[in-house]
Design a protein around this motif. Structure first.
Motif, PDB file in Angstrom:
ATOM      1  N   LEU A  11       7.614  16.376  22.074  1.00 33.53           N
ATOM      2  CA  LEU A  11       9.045  16.093  21.961  1.00 33.53           C
ATOM      3  C   LEU A  11       9.321  14.730  22.590  1.00 33.53           C
ATOM      4  O   LEU A  11       8.922  14.481  23.740  1.00 33.53           O
ATOM      5  CB  LEU A  11       9.842  17.173  22.683  1.00 33.53           C
ATOM      6  CG  LEU A  11      11.353  16.938  22.812  1.00 33.53           C
ATOM      7  CD1 LEU A  11      12.012  16.908  21.441  1.00 33.53           C
ATOM      8  CD2 LEU A  11      11.968  18.027  23.694  1.00 33.53           C
ATOM      9  N   THR A  90      10.437  13.500  12.507  1.00 36.52           N
ATOM     10  CA  THR A  90      10.098  14.861  12.932  1.00 36.52           C
ATOM     11  C   THR A  90       9.354  15.597  11.828  1.00 36.52           C
ATOM     12  O   THR A  90       9.828  15.678  10.686  1.00 36.52           O
ATOM     13  CB  THR A  90      11.377  15.626  13.306  1.00 36.52           C
ATOM     14  OG1 THR A  90      11.978  15.019  14.447  1.00 36.52           O
ATOM     15  CG2 THR A  90      11.062  17.082  13.616  1.00 36.52           C
ATOM     16  N   GLN A 107       2.651  18.923  16.074  1.00 33.83           N
ATOM     17  CA  GLN A 107       4.098  18.842  15.869  1.00 33.83           C
ATOM     18  C   GLN A 107       4.671  17.631  16.598  1.00 33.83           C
ATOM     19  O   GLN A 107       4.432  17.440  17.801  1.00 33.83           O
ATOM     20  CB  GLN A 107       4.777  20.110  16.388  1.00 33.83           C
ATOM     21  CG  GLN A 107       6.293  20.081  16.346  1.00 33.83           C
ATOM     22  CD  GLN A 107       6.846  20.163  14.939  1.00 33.83           C
ATOM     23  OE1 GLN A 107       6.439  21.035  14.167  1.00 33.83           O
ATOM     24  NE2 GLN A 107       7.775  19.274  14.593  1.00 33.83           N
ATOM     25  N   THR A 109       8.398  16.034  17.353  1.00 30.34           N
ATOM     26  CA  THR A 109       9.835  16.270  17.295  1.00 30.34           C
ATOM     27  C   THR A 109      10.552  15.115  17.981  1.00 30.34           C
ATOM     28  O   THR A 109      10.278  14.819  19.151  1.00 30.34           O
ATOM     29  CB  THR A 109      10.212  17.588  17.981  1.00 30.34           C
ATOM     30  OG1 THR A 109       9.498  18.664  17.366  1.00 30.34           O
ATOM     31  CG2 THR A 109      11.703  17.856  17.865  1.00 30.34           C
ATOM     32  N   SER A 111      14.097  13.898  19.082  1.00 24.87           N
ATOM     33  CA  SER A 111      15.446  14.417  19.292  1.00 24.87           C
ATOM     34  C   SER A 111      15.951  14.032  20.670  1.00 24.87           C
ATOM     35  O   SER A 111      15.167  13.946  21.625  1.00 24.87           O
ATOM     36  CB  SER A 111      15.447  15.942  19.152  1.00 24.87           C
ATOM     37  OG  SER A 111      16.721  16.470  19.464  1.00 24.87           O
TER      38      SER A 111
END
Length: 112
Positions: A11, A90, A107, A109, A111
């Motif tokens: 993230l 993403t 993954q 992401t 944000s």
């Protein structure tokens, strides 16, 4: 048996950076072009970047100038340096040499 192990996702806030790695096994890595793909929820998998055995590179238009693909043949590893990340980056990111065998992906992401 061909296997790919992607890592390095996470993230990150918009404008941040990540470096993805993919270790390939079961292939003579140095002779293959390597590809990074991504798949966002509800979308088809798309080619993000590729690097030939001769180190030529190509990029998806939307990542040009922000992403850099590279490889280390001694480590059977391909990298994707991602800078100035945007929420639209993403996705789950995958590497492959043949488009038939795939790893679990990593993954990413973006944000706030």
């Amino acid at each position: 048996q061909v296997q790919y192990a992607e890592s390095g996702g996470g993230l990150v806030q918009p404008g941040g950076s990540l470096r993805l790695s993919c270790v390939a096994s079961g292939i003579i890595f140095r002779i293959y072009a390597m590809y990074w793909y991504r798949q966002a929820p509800g979308k088809q998998r798309e080619l993000v970047a590729n690097i030939t055995s001769g180190i030529s590179t190509n990029y998806l238009d939307s990542v040009k100038g922000r992403f850099t693909i590279s490889r280390d043949n001694a480590k059977n590893t391909v990298y994707l340096q991602m800078n100035s990340l945007k929420p639209e980056d993403t996705a789950v990111y995958y590497c492959t040499a043949d488009g038939r065998n795939w790893g679990q992906g990593t993954q990413v992401t973006v944000s706030s």
